[in-house]
Structure formats: structure tokens, C-alpha cells
Design a protein around this motif. Structure first.
Motif, PDB file in Angstrom:
ATOM      1  N   HIS A 134      -3.660  32.071  -7.682  1.00 43.62           N
ATOM      2  CA  HIS A 134      -4.898  32.754  -8.065  1.00 43.62           C
ATOM      3  C   HIS A 134      -4.981  32.971  -9.574  1.00 43.62           C
ATOM      4  O   HIS A 134      -6.077  33.012 -10.137  1.00 43.62           O
ATOM      5  N   ILE A 135      -3.834  33.100 -10.217  1.00 42.01           N
ATOM      6  CA  ILE A 135      -3.838  33.170 -11.687  1.00 42.01           C
ATOM      7  C   ILE A 135      -4.377  31.859 -12.260  1.00 42.01           C
ATOM      8  O   ILE A 135      -5.231  31.857 -13.159  1.00 42.01           O
ATOM      9  N   ALA A 136      -3.885  30.743 -11.727  1.00 45.58           N
ATOM     10  CA  ALA A 136      -4.375  29.441 -12.193  1.00 45.58           C
ATOM     11  C   ALA A 136      -5.866  29.292 -11.917  1.00 45.58           C
ATOM     12  O   ALA A 136      -6.619  28.760 -12.747  1.00 45.58           O
ATOM     13  N   LYS A 137      -6.309  29.770 -10.771  1.00 46.40           N
ATOM     14  CA  LYS A 137      -7.726  29.642 -10.415  1.00 46.40           C
ATOM     15  C   LYS A 137      -8.616  30.450 -11.366  1.00 46.40           C
ATOM     16  O   LYS A 137      -9.684  29.987 -11.769  1.00 46.40           O
ATOM     17  N   VAL A 138      -8.181  31.637 -11.739  1.00 50.18           N
ATOM     18  CA  VAL A 138      -8.964  32.466 -12.658  1.00 50.18           C
ATOM     19  C   VAL A 138      -9.054  31.819 -14.033  1.00 50.18           C
ATOM     20  O   VAL A 138     -10.124  31.767 -14.652  1.00 50.18           O
ATOM     21  N   VAL A 139      -7.927  31.319 -14.549  1.00 50.90           N
ATOM     22  CA  VAL A 139      -7.918  30.691 -15.871  1.00 50.90           C
ATOM     23  C   VAL A 139      -8.844  29.473 -15.893  1.00 50.90           C
ATOM     24  O   VAL A 139      -9.671  29.298 -16.803  1.00 50.90           O
ATOM     25  N   ILE A 140      -8.731  28.631 -14.886  1.00 50.60           N
ATOM     26  CA  ILE A 140      -9.574  27.434 -14.832  1.00 50.60           C
ATOM     27  C   ILE A 140     -11.031  27.815 -14.610  1.00 50.60           C
ATOM     28  O   ILE A 140     -11.944  27.162 -15.142  1.00 50.60           O
ATOM     29  N   SER A 141     -11.266  28.868 -13.857  1.00 48.84           N
ATOM     30  CA  SER A 141     -12.643  29.306 -13.623  1.00 48.84           C
ATOM     31  C   SER A 141     -13.308  29.768 -14.913  1.00 48.84           C
ATOM     32  O   SER A 141     -14.466  29.428 -15.197  1.00 48.84           O
ATOM     33  N   PHE A 142     -12.589  30.536 -15.716  1.00 50.64           N
ATOM     34  CA  PHE A 142     -13.124  30.940 -17.023  1.00 50.64           C
ATOM     35  C   PHE A 142     -13.404  29.719 -17.893  1.00 50.64           C
ATOM     36  O   PHE A 142     -14.446  29.623 -18.546  1.00 50.64           O
ATOM     37  N   ALA A 143     -12.470  28.789 -17.917  1.00 54.05           N
ATOM     38  CA  ALA A 143     -12.647  27.583 -18.736  1.00 54.05           C
ATOM     39  C   ALA A 143     -13.835  26.762 -18.271  1.00 54.05           C
ATOM     40  O   ALA A 143     -14.552  26.161 -19.084  1.00 54.05           O
ATOM     41  N   SER A 144     -14.075  26.738 -16.970  1.00 56.58           N
ATOM     42  CA  SER A 144     -15.181  25.935 -16.451  1.00 56.58           C
ATOM     43  C   SER A 144     -16.529  26.431 -16.957  1.00 56.58           C
ATOM     44  O   SER A 144     -17.456  25.642 -17.147  1.00 56.58           O
ATOM     45  N   GLY A 145     -16.646  27.743 -17.190  1.00 61.39           N
ATOM     46  CA  GLY A 145     -17.900  28.272 -17.728  1.00 61.39           C
ATOM     47  C   GLY A 145     -18.194  27.728 -19.112  1.00 61.39           C
ATOM     48  O   GLY A 145     -19.337  27.349 -19.415  1.00 61.39           O
ATOM     49  N   TYR A 146     -17.193  27.672 -19.967  1.00 59.24           N
ATOM     50  CA  TYR A 146     -17.391  27.139 -21.320  1.00 59.24           C
ATOM     51  C   TYR A 146     -17.619  25.628 -21.282  1.00 59.24           C
ATOM     52  O   TYR A 146     -18.405  25.090 -22.069  1.00 59.24           O
ATOM     53  N   ILE A 147     -16.930  24.949 -20.369  1.00 56.11           N
ATOM     54  CA  ILE A 147     -17.148  23.503 -20.247  1.00 56.11           C
ATOM     55  C   ILE A 147     -18.585  23.216 -19.836  1.00 56.11           C
ATOM     56  O   ILE A 147     -19.266  22.356 -20.422  1.00 56.11           O
ATOM     57  N   ALA A 148     -19.071  23.942 -18.830  1.00 55.64           N
ATOM     58  CA  ALA A 148     -20.431  23.716 -18.340  1.00 55.64           C
ATOM     59  C   ALA A 148     -21.477  24.034 -19.402  1.00 55.64           C
ATOM     60  O   ALA A 148     -22.409  23.249 -19.631  1.00 55.64           O
ATOM     61  N   ASP A 149     -21.328  25.184 -20.079  1.00 59.41           N
ATOM     62  CA  ASP A 149     -22.302  25.558 -21.118  1.00 59.41           C
ATOM     63  C   ASP A 149     -22.297  24.563 -22.268  1.00 59.41           C
ATOM     64  O   ASP A 149     -23.344  24.250 -22.839  1.00 59.41           O
ATOM     65  N   SER A 150     -21.125  24.054 -22.637  1.00 54.74           N
ATOM     66  CA  SER A 150     -21.047  23.067 -23.726  1.00 54.74           C
ATOM     67  C   SER A 150     -21.758  21.776 -23.334  1.00 54.74           C
ATOM     68  O   SER A 150     -22.541  21.220 -24.114  1.00 54.74           O
ATOM     69  N   GLN A 158      -8.156  19.483  -4.669  1.00 52.94           N
ATOM     70  CA  GLN A 158      -7.723  20.323  -3.547  1.00 52.94           C
ATOM     71  C   GLN A 158      -7.431  19.505  -2.296  1.00 52.94           C
ATOM     72  O   GLN A 158      -6.438  19.765  -1.593  1.00 52.94           O
ATOM     73  N   ALA A 159      -8.291  18.539  -2.004  1.00 53.30           N
ATOM     74  CA  ALA A 159      -8.082  17.723  -0.808  1.00 53.30           C
ATOM     75  C   ALA A 159      -6.731  17.017  -0.853  1.00 53.30           C
ATOM     76  O   ALA A 159      -5.990  16.975   0.147  1.00 53.30           O
ATOM     77  N   VAL A 160      -6.382  16.477  -2.022  1.00 60.38           N
ATOM     78  CA  VAL A 160      -5.087  15.803  -2.173  1.00 60.38           C
ATOM     79  C   VAL A 160      -3.943  16.809  -2.079  1.00 60.38           C
ATOM     80  O   VAL A 160      -2.901  16.550  -1.452  1.00 60.38           O
ATOM     81  N   GLY A 161      -4.120  17.983  -2.692  1.00 60.53           N
ATOM     82  CA  GLY A 161      -3.061  18.989  -2.705  1.00 60.53           C
ATOM     83  C   GLY A 161      -2.669  19.475  -1.322  1.00 60.53           C
ATOM     84  O   GLY A 161      -1.472  19.645  -1.021  1.00 60.53           O
ATOM     85  N   PHE A 162      -3.645  19.708  -0.446  1.00 64.36           N
ATOM     86  CA  PHE A 162      -3.310  20.174   0.903  1.00 64.36           C
ATOM     87  C   PHE A 162      -2.570  19.100   1.704  1.00 64.36           C
ATOM     88  O   PHE A 162      -1.716  19.429   2.545  1.00 64.36           O
ATOM     89  N   ILE A 163      -2.887  17.842   1.449  1.00 66.30           N
ATOM     90  CA  ILE A 163      -2.144  16.763   2.115  1.00 66.30           C
ATOM     91  C   ILE A 163      -0.691  16.745   1.628  1.00 66.30           C
ATOM     92  O   ILE A 163       0.246  16.582   2.425  1.00 66.30           O
ATOM     93  N   THR A 172      -0.134  26.204  -6.377  1.00 70.48           N
ATOM     94  CA  THR A 172      -0.782  26.701  -7.597  1.00 70.48           C
ATOM     95  C   THR A 172      -1.773  25.678  -8.154  1.00 70.48           C
ATOM     96  O   THR A 172      -2.896  26.026  -8.542  1.00 70.48           O
ATOM     97  N   ILE A 173      -1.379  24.404  -8.191  1.00 75.56           N
ATOM     98  CA  ILE A 173      -2.284  23.356  -8.680  1.00 75.56           C
ATOM     99  C   ILE A 173      -3.479  23.193  -7.742  1.00 75.56           C
ATOM    100  O   ILE A 173      -4.634  23.071  -8.173  1.00 75.56           O
ATOM    101  N   THR A 174      -3.207  23.225  -6.442  1.00 69.14           N
ATOM    102  CA  THR A 174      -4.262  23.001  -5.447  1.00 69.14           C
ATOM    103  C   THR A 174      -5.320  24.095  -5.490  1.00 69.14           C
ATOM    104  O   THR A 174      -6.524  23.824  -5.569  1.00 69.14           O
ATOM    105  N   ILE A 175      -4.885  25.328  -5.437  1.00 68.31           N
ATOM    106  CA  ILE A 175      -5.835  26.450  -5.441  1.00 68.31           C
ATOM    107  C   ILE A 175      -6.447  26.634  -6.823  1.00 68.31           C
ATOM    108  O   ILE A 175      -7.624  26.990  -6.952  1.00 68.31           O
TER     109      ILE A 175
END
Length: 622
Positions: free
Chosen positions: A366-382, A406-411, A427-430
């Protein structure tokens, strides 16, 4: 009643006339250029207020820069939209941290050797003395989301008639009180009573997302929306970061009951701050700066205007393919999120970790998910602000990449049997799911800013089905409580992800839908907003032609405590139409007399219009 100073009234008039002109050109969906001459009261040259849709992006950027420079002169001023964003996110974080309480508690019930995995005698003594199996635990998780599902659509309706900030705070406060009651119910061994409390908790929290999106509708500017929305939604994922380690440590050293007491108490403290700091709209905020208010008003346009005679187009919403695509994504989101939120501690417990270690390691994904989620906002706005990709392409790109990983990670998880490797892969998958926060999650505003609360109610209601099904399916598939029993869960999840990606890439859209704007050939009556900061009323009549006639009525005694109503009338108005659609609050005769008076005074000094009199609202037919 006393009069306001003439200079102050003039400043208010300028801001009000500018607002009405900006809104008037947009509400009917026509690309109309409007110019109005502002009366010269300062001795300077007259200035024109104009609104050209083709130059909106450039104007918004300039207004934003000017706003930041002016606010920078005040060292202690914090933009109110940032405070609202922070408090919204903190509320979601605390709610989702509270949801982890049951997930950690059931480990103590289902693990027969739980007494070996806690650190103190008190924790051993406090182990729950109930005889529940994994299916009963699955139903306990599901019944929460049954209540959550039931209140979604009613929650969307309530956001149209009640203040959204009060709904948001009230649902968290109610859930917190019920969370404090749960340990008492569990200690008594009454499974049915525990299920009832969890169901009512779900009913309360069903208002959470409709109210959240309703608040963000008024407190986000288009140029900042991806960042603000992704920041708020990321806090929901951050709840597990706080909840799992805290619950694990408290359970390990004190006892499982205290995680419920702690979470509930913190949410109640948050609610007290929420009551004092947050207002529903910028126009209601007592302490917002003039610069920030004008920036929000100009950048948002007519999408934040509510009308009395415009209703939510439910049929068009539920039959729209782009909305259905978001529904499918929302179903998957709840499937994965609830799977991890309620069952991740059970899965990691199979690798021999202690309760404290399980809570700590469960937070890593969930730490990884939060960090990537924040980054995705700046990526999208840019990508959007530099116009490298269209809105639809940005949403599909981020959603496709995030869900594909995610699909690959669960496999991959089905082949891993080492605890440390499982944590890395998980961590990578979520974490990859964080990319979708600025993908389909923000897509509601792309389709319709006006009806964002209704859209999220529909999509979240469908998504709740995933939250109901996944605990039941997981409980049934993992009855043996072995690592191998989880393979079936991961295969099923990976298949759902693949189907969702295909569906969204085909039917997803980033364009505003035709049902988002009010119909073009009806008279629109703007809703009364007595808390708005403009202390006088207006009515605006828009005809088929490009000309817009605006009459501004300013009371002689503008310091009146109760503000006048604001009416906006649009449509095809001909000379024989005697009913202007202003509602029963203003009679036709009063309107005709006021218009004649205004035309006569226009031939004299334009400043004399400061003495136009509003018709007496209290003497008219209600």
C-alpha cells in the motif's frame, strides 16, 4: 436598514457582473462571446469583461499565475482548496485505517496458534473466545459492503439537497461510533449482532464517495483536478499503511480490542476539526482570499451551477457505455482492494510471521500504491496540460499499464512460496494499481463534472458487488488455510483484470457526454444559494441570438442580512411570451417595471443603477 459604502458596493458589483457574464455564455452550451462595459467609477479608462471559450486555457493559466503571485505576498495564507484537499484525504485515510481493524482481528480467531504469535500475557488473555470459521468471517466482511451498496444511490440524491461537507463528516463520525461498539459485541459472542453493526457501518460509509466527489466538484480547478483527486483517493490506499502496522502492534502488545477504540477515537477528533475548518463551496468560505475565490470561479465556469428545474439524467447515465466501462473498473477496484484489505493478513500469516510482522509487511504494497498514485496525478496533468495526449488516451494509457502489471503479478504469486519474495511481488503488483487513480478513477469528471457525485454513486454501487463477492469467494476457496489454497483466488483475480482492461480500452472515453449539459431549449432557474458571498440577486435572459441581455438588480439597502435569490433564465423568449420562467418569487409586473426603469436610467448616469430596488421577496406568492 443601513447602506453599505458606495465604494465597497461598486467593487462587489464589478465582481458580480463579471461572474454573471462569464456564466451566461456557457450555461446553454453555446460558444458565445460576451462583452459588457463596466461603469467608470475610479476615473480610469473603462475596462471590458470578456469571455471567449477559445482562449480559456490561456486565461486560466494567466489567472493562476497572478493568483499565486498575489497570495505569495501573504506569508501566512494557505490556499483553502489545499486545506479542503488535505482534510478530505485525511478523512479517507482514517476511515480505511479503521476498516483494517476487522481484518487483523480475525487472524486471532482463525489461527489456532495465535497465542504463540503475540508478545504479552495480556494479549494472550484477550484473544477472542469465539468459534468462527472462514466462511463466517467472509460473510462478516461482505455484509459491510451490502450496507455500503444500499446507500450509494440515496447518497447521490442527498448530495443534491444537503450540504456535501456535512454528509461527508457525518458518515465518518457515525462509522467511528459504531467501530467503538464492535469489541463489546464480539466479546459477547453474538455473531448476528456483530453483523448488524457492520451492516450499519456500511450504510453510513456508503455516503462517503458521493459526498467526497461533490465537495471536489466545487474545490478543484480543471488545471489541477488530476492532482487533487489523485491525492485524495491515494489517502484511501494510505489507510492500510497506517492501519495494518498500528493494528498489528496494538494487538501484539495490548490486545485486539484497543485497535477499535483507537481508530474510532481518532476519527471523532478529526470530525471536530472538520466542522470548524471546512465549507462546502468557495463562495461559502468566510476566510478565502479574493484572489483564490476569483481564480476558482473563473476556471470552473458553469459546471458548478445548480438549477432548480434540471434533474439528474439517470437513464442516460446507466445506459452510457463510457459509464459502464467505469463501472467495470470500479468492480475490479473493490475486488482487489477488499481482497487485500481483509485477507492480506491471513495470506501473509501462512508464511509464519508474527502478528506484528504481518501488520508491518502488509503495509508495504500500500505504500508503493500511494507513492505511484501521487505520481500518476502529475503524469496525467503534464500529459494533458502540454497536450501531448487527449484526455481519453491518458485515462486508457494509465489504466492499461497499471492493470496489466497487476494481472501478471497475481499469476507470478501462484509460483512463489518464499515469504520475502511474496512481499516483493505483492508490493509491485498492488503498487501498480496506483497508476489507475489518474486513469479511470478521475474519468467521472471527464464525462460530467456537473453530475460527478451521481456518476460515482452508480459506479461505486456496481463496484460494491465486487466487495461483497470477493470475501465470500475467498472464504470458500481458502477453507484449508494453506498457501496453495490461495492460487485459485489469484487465478480468478488475474482473469477479471484481463477482461476489465479489454472492456475499458474499447468503451472508455475522455469526452464530456451529451447528457452532461442542461437541455438547450428549456428555461433554467438557478438554485437559491443563501450562503453565497454575493449579497444581491440577478436574472439573465438568453435568446437564440448571440446577444445576451443581463439585468442586474441591486438593492438600495445592500447591507441586508438575508441575501436575495439568484435566478438565471434561459431559452427561446419571444415578444408574446408573458411568462419569463422566473418562478413565483418575482411577479411579471415587477419585472416589467424594473426593466423599464433600468432602460430609462441607462440613458442617464450608469452609476444610478446602484439604486435599483429588488422586488419585495416577502410579499410575493411563495
Amino acid at each position: 436598514m443601513s447602506k453599505l459604502p458606495e465604494a465597497d458596493d461598486t467593487v462587489i458589483r464589478k465582481r458580480h457582473e463579471s461572474s454573471i457574464l462569464n456564466q451566461g455564455a456557457d450555461t446553454l452550451g453555446q460558444k458565445t462571446k460576451v462583452e459588457k462595459q463596466v461603469p467608470n467609477t475610479t476615473g480610469k479608462s473603462d475596462e471590458k469583461i470578456s469571455d471567449n471559450d477559445n482562449g480559456k486555457n490561456q486565461q486560466n493559466s494567466e489567472n493562476r499565475s497572478a493568483n499565486e503571485r498575489n497570495q505569495g505576498s501573504s506569508l501566512f495564507y494557505i490556499p483553502k482548496r489545499l486545506i479542503v484537499t488535505f482534510m478530505l484525504g485525511l478523512g479517507l485515510l482514517l476511515v480505511y485505517a479503521m476498516r483494517t481493524n476487522v481484518g487483523v482481528m480475525v487472524v486471532m480467531i482463525l489461527d489456532e496458534r495465535a497465542y504463540e504469535k503475540v508478545g504479552t500475557i495480556d494479549a494472550v488473555i484477550n484473544i477472542p473466545r469465539v468459534n468462527w470459521d472462514s466462511r463466517m468471517v467472509g460473510f462478516l466482511h461482505s455484509i459491510f459492503y451490502m450496507g455500503f451498496l444500499i446507500s450509494q444511490i440515496p447518497g447521490a440524491f442527498l448530495t443534491t439537497i444537503l450540504p456535501t461537507h456535512k454528509l461527508y463528516g457525518g458518515c465518518i463520525f457515525t462509522s467511528a461510533l459504531l467501530n467503538i461498539l464492535l469489541p463489546i459485541c464480539i466479546d459477547n459472542g453474538q455473531f448476528s449482532l456483530v453483523c448488524c453493526v457492520r451492516c450499519v457501518q456500511g450504510l453510513a460509509e456508503g455516503l462517503l464517495y458521493p459526498a467526497c466527489y461533490g465537495i471536489l466538484r466545487h474545490w478543484t480547478a480543471p488545471s489541477e483536478r488530476s492532482r487533487q483527486v489523485s491525492a485524495v483517493l491515494s489517502c484511501a490506499y494510505a489507510g492500510a499503511i497506517v492501519g495494518f502496522p498500528l493494528a498489528g502492534i496494538i494487538t501484539h502488545y495490548l490486545g485486539w480490542q484497543y485497535i477499535f477504540y483507537t481508530s474510532g477515537t481518532v476519527c471523532i477528533i478529526w470530525y471536530l476539526f472538520w466542522l470548524f475548518l471546512i465549507y462546502e463551496k468557495p463562495s461559502h468560505h468566510k476566510y478565502i482570499s479574493e484572489n483564490e475565490f476569483e481564480f476558482m470561479e473563473k476556471s470552473q465556469g458553469a459546471d458548478v451551477i445548480d438549477y432548480e428545474n434540471v434533474h439528474v439524467p439517470w437513464k442516460s447515465i446507466i445506459t452510457s457505455l463510457p459509464v459502464i466501462a467505469i463501472c467495470v473498473c470500479h468492480f475490479l477496484r473493490y475486488w482487489i482492494f477488499v481482497l487485500m484489505l481483509t485477507n492480506e493478513p491471513l495470506y501473509l500469516n501462512e508464511f509464519g510471521f508474527t502478528i506484528a510482522e504481518t501488520g508491518l509487511y502488509a503495509a508495504f504494497p500500500h505504500i508503493a500504491k500511494v507513492v505511484i498514485s501521487f505520481a500518476s496525478g502529475y503524469i496525467a496533468d503534464s500529459l494533458l496540460n502540454y497536450k501531448w495526449l487527449s484526455t481519453g488516451a491518458v485515462r486508457k494509457l494509465l489504466t492499461g499499464i497499471g492493470l496489466g502489471i497487476q494481472a501478471v503479478g497475481f499469476i507470478v504469486l501462484t509460483f512463489v512460496r518464499s515469504g520475502s519474495v511474496v512481499i516483493i511481488v505483492l508490493t509491485i503488483t498492488i503498487g501498480a494499481f496506483g497508476l489507475t487513480t489518474s486513469g479511470w478513477s478521475v474519468n467521472h469528471y471527464d464525462l460530467s463534472t456537473r453530475y460527478a457525485s451521481s456518476l460515482v454513486a452508480v459506479t461505486s454501487a456496481v463496484g460494491s458487488l465486487g466487495a461483497i463477492i470477493v470475501p465470500l469467494a475467498t472464504g470458500d476457496l481458502t477453507m484449508q488455510q494453506t498457501v496453495e489454497s490461495w492460487d485459485s483466488v489469484f487465478y480468478l483475480t488475474s482473469s477479471l483484470i484481463a477482461a476489465t482492461v479489454v472492456f475499458y480500452l474499447i468503451f472508455g472515453s475522455g469526452e464530456q457526454q451529451h447528457w452532461s449539459n442542461p437541455p438547450a431549449n428549456i428555461c433554467l432557474i438557478q438554485k437559491i444559494d443563501p450562503l453565497a458571498r454575493k449579497p444581491y440577486g440577478t436574472y439573465s435572459v438568453q435568446k437564440n441570438t448571440a446577444d445576451i441581455k443581463t439585468e442586474t438588480l441591486v438593492p438600495r439597502d445592500s447591507a441586508i442580512n438575508r441575501p436575495f435569490n439568484l435566478y438565471t433564465v434561459q431559452g427561446n423568449i419571444d415578444s408574446e411570451d408573458k411568462n419569463l420562467g422566473l418562478g413565483s418569487a418575482i411577479s411579471n409586473s415587477n419585472i416589467d417595471n424594473t426593466k423599464k426603469k433600468s432602460e430609462n436610467e441607462d440613458n442617464n448616469d450608469p452609476d444610478q443603477r446602484n439604486h435599483d430596488v429588488i422586488p419585495d421577496m416577502d410579499k410575493t406568492t411563495p
